[in-house]
Scaffold this active site. Structure first.
Site, PDB file in Angstrom:
ATOM      1  N   ILE A 259       1.266   7.884   1.797  1.00 51.65           N
ATOM      2  CA  ILE A 259       0.737   8.900   0.880  1.00 51.65           C
ATOM      3  C   ILE A 259       1.887   9.678   0.203  1.00 51.65           C
ATOM      4  O   ILE A 259       1.760  10.113  -0.935  1.00 51.65           O
ATOM      5  CB  ILE A 259      -0.278   9.830   1.582  1.00 51.65           C
ATOM      6  CG1 ILE A 259      -1.043  10.667   0.565  1.00 51.65           C
ATOM      7  CG2 ILE A 259       0.383  10.715   2.615  1.00 51.65           C
ATOM      8  CD1 ILE A 259      -2.386  11.165   1.042  1.00 51.65           C
TER       9      ILE A 259
ATOM     10  N   ILE B 289       0.845  -1.199   0.000  1.00 54.92           N
ATOM     11  CA  ILE B 289       0.000   0.000   0.000  1.00 54.92           C
ATOM     12  C   ILE B 289       0.878   1.247   0.000  1.00 54.92           C
ATOM     13  O   ILE B 289       0.633   2.197  -0.723  1.00 54.92           O
ATOM     14  CB  ILE B 289      -0.935  -0.006   1.228  1.00 54.92           C
ATOM     15  CG1 ILE B 289      -1.945  -1.135   1.058  1.00 54.92           C
ATOM     16  CG2 ILE B 289      -1.628   1.330   1.392  1.00 54.92           C
ATOM     17  CD1 ILE B 289      -3.007  -1.181   2.119  1.00 54.92           C
TER      18      ILE B 289
ATOM     19  N   LYS C 275      12.201  26.540   7.990  1.00 59.55           N
ATOM     20  CA  LYS C 275      10.995  27.284   7.620  1.00 59.55           C
ATOM     21  C   LYS C 275      10.692  28.315   8.707  1.00 59.55           C
ATOM     22  O   LYS C 275      10.499  27.955   9.871  1.00 59.55           O
ATOM     23  CB  LYS C 275       9.828  26.302   7.470  1.00 59.55           C
ATOM     24  CG  LYS C 275       8.514  26.983   7.161  1.00 59.55           C
ATOM     25  CD  LYS C 275       7.380  25.984   7.049  1.00 59.55           C
ATOM     26  CE  LYS C 275       6.049  26.721   6.980  1.00 59.55           C
ATOM     27  NZ  LYS C 275       4.900  25.828   7.142  1.00 59.55           N
TER      28      LYS C 275
ATOM     29  N   ALA D 175       5.969  20.387   4.758  1.00 59.01           N
ATOM     30  CA  ALA D 175       6.131  21.617   5.534  1.00 59.01           C
ATOM     31  C   ALA D 175       5.531  21.424   6.919  1.00 59.01           C
ATOM     32  O   ALA D 175       4.474  20.806   7.061  1.00 59.01           O
ATOM     33  CB  ALA D 175       5.441  22.774   4.819  1.00 59.01           C
TER      34      ALA D 175
END
Ligand SMILES: Cc1cc2nc3c(=O)[nH]c(=O)nc-3n(C[C@H](O)[C@H](O)[C@H](O)COP(=O)(O)OP(=O)(O)OC[C@H]3O[C@@H](n4cnc5c(N)ncnc54)[C@H](O)[C@@H]3O)c2cc1C
Length: 478
Positions: free
Chosen positions: A27, A24, A60, A32
């Protein structure tokens, strides 16, 4: 993240097993983050240098929102705070008074994070002054982060089982899940199951039948195209979020590539058009075939039900506009730790868990809606619908209160502080008509002097910073 944190917190006598399936996969997007991830990394003793190197991470300091209020306009939502709270009231009230007196700096000129972003700078600051703090998060390759944490978890004693879950067995009386049947016949038994199966929600939704609350009437985006491209010569210390006619695009700098994607609603543009929009605006060479991801914005109504707790995308999906999903994993696990069952599952704990996570999801939802709704854009059917939609009552109240008085309000579970709401509301064009009377306490001369002093103090640390790329090279020992 869940396995390593549980292993670090719980005694060794509690067996923790992580089941996942390479068939599977994951994702594979999500690059971020927001600053609390540092707390997570520190708690699990993650060495920052090793982390930066292994996950191709960059720093960031903010998100730069472009074309959101109107085309050609931009503003930053930073991880800092403009100015300083002087006296009783928040800095925005002082800034508003300054505007009336003709002071020209924007509210962002008083924000160290903004000043560093505009100059492409980052670095350690040697100062005890709280106004000199430069809190940060990371951009990173989340697949590599997952692998890194998996290794750490296994070293710490988590058992990892590779295998496709084919059957989920429940107790015939209570409905509690008792065991997972894997392909090939292996069985994994357990007392408590954390559903980290992503958008599938295999245990919480498919097995236990917990409902999904649909939020697409406010957040209609249901699709994204994602494509990596060559990195830029200079690495920006911020994410770029660029609004388009029917959605928005992310640009995330990593040390070995850029992450790009277009988030859109299939009701307003078809997939092929969305893809060509994304590819036409890529400013570096693509490094792989674009990948399409579909999702449904909303929340799993009970994130803890029976003996299953949903963590990650199984608990709900909010588009990545404010980079909140990985944080929601972290806060879900921390909440679970706080309410972890002793000898049995206490129903009041389950209720409290579900109430807190509901409020947390809803405040993020409202914050994201704010970006779409408070806009002057009317150049497409999409933006006209966003401007005219009826937003949740709490958000209406917050916008109205800010417009009338400059005041901001936070719910207890809101992960965004006053400064975040202020920067986004001002950035989206909500201009307060008044400010708090307490901001008038000083004489004009004294006030102007104070504002100049704040500006100066905020600029002071800039000299200690280096280019973001120089920092990254130093941090990973290159
Ligand atoms: C377009 C997009 C952009 C995003 N950008 C950001 C971002 O910038 N910042 C951010 O914080 N978040 C972002 N996210 C969210 C982020 O990607 C996720 O929060 C994060 O990757 C965690 O996903 P997950 O672990 O819940 O699910 P997944 O990555 O899907 O993992 C699910 C796991 O369950 C396993 N599994 C599922 N079914 C079975 C089965 N039957 N048997 C065995 N194993 C099974 C899979 O093997 C996998 O290991 C973004 C999401 C999308 C869609």
């Amino acid at each position: 993240m869940t396995a390593i944190l549980l292993r670090k917190v719980l005694p060794a006598s509690k067996h923790i097993e992580l089941v996942e399936s390479d068939q599977i996969g994951i994702i594979g997007v999500g690059e971020a983050t927001i600053p609390p991830i540092q707390i997570f990394n520190r708690f699990i003793n993650l060495d920052e240098s090793a982390f930066l190197r292994e996950t191709h991470a960059t720093i960031k300091l903010a998100i730069r929102f472009e074309n959101w209020r109107r085309q050609g306009d931009s503003y930053y939502h930073t991880f800092g705070a403009p100015g300083a709270n002087v006296g009783f009231c928040g800095f925005q009230h002082h800034w508003l008074r300054g505007q009336k007196l003709g002071l020209t700096p924007s509210i962002w000129d008083y924000d160290l994070h903004y000043l560093a972003c505009e100059r492409g700078l980052f670095g350690p600051i040697n100062s005890n002054n709280p106004l000199h703090q430069l809190g940060y998060a990371y951009h990173f390759d989340s697949a590599l982060y997952g692998q890194f944490l998996r290794r750490m978890a296994e070293e710490a004693g988590v058992v990892r089982t590779e295998g496709l879950i084919e059957h989920v067995h429940q107790d015939s009386e209570t409905g509690f899940i008792t065991r997972l049947g894997l392909e090939g016949g292996r069985v994994v038994e357990g007392d408590l199951f954390i559903d980290c199966t992503g958008l599938r929600g295999l245990l919480i939704r498919k097995t236990l039948g917990v409902a999904h609350e649909d939020w697409s009437r406010w957040l209609p985006a249901d699709s994204a195209w994602a494509v990596p491209s060559e990195r830029h010569e200079n690495t920006a210390p911020y994410t770029r979020s660029i609004a388009h006619r029917v959605g928005w695009q992310w640009r995330i700098p990593l040390t070995h590539r850029n992450g790009n994607g277009l988030v859109y609603s299939s009701a307003y543009i078809d997939d092929d058009d969305a893809l060509s929009q994304l590819m036409n605006i890529l400013d570096t060479k693509p490094l792989a075939e674009p990948r399409k991801i579909s999702f449904k914005t909303g929340r799993t109504v009970e994130q803890w039900h029976k003996n299953v707790i949903a963590i990650g995308l199984s608990s709900g999906f909010l588009e990545p506009l404010e980079s909140t999903s990985i944080h929601l994993i972290q806060s879900g696990i921390v909440r679970l730790m706080k309410m972890f069952p002793h000898h049995s599952i206490e129903p009041s704990m389950v209720e409290l868990y579900n109430e807190e996570s509901k409020e947390e999801f809803e405040t993020i939802r409202d914050f994201i809606i704010l970006h779409y709704h408070a806009t002057e854009r009317d150049d497409s059917e999409f933006w006209r619908a966003m401007r005219s939609m009826e937003v949740p009552l709490r958000l209406q109240q917050k916008m109205q209160a800010f417009r009338a008085t400059g005041a901001v309000f936070n719910e207890q579970q809101d992960i965004f502080r006053d400064a975040s709401w202020i920067e986004v509301m001002l950035g989206q064009g909500i201009e307060p008509q008044d400010y708090h009377p307490a901001a008038d306490v000083m004489s004009d001369d004294r006030f102007i002097e104070m504002m100049q002093q704040v500006l100066k103090v905020k600029q002071e640390p800039l000299g200690q910073l280096m280019s973001h790329d120089a920092f990254l090279a130093k941090a990973v020992g290159r």
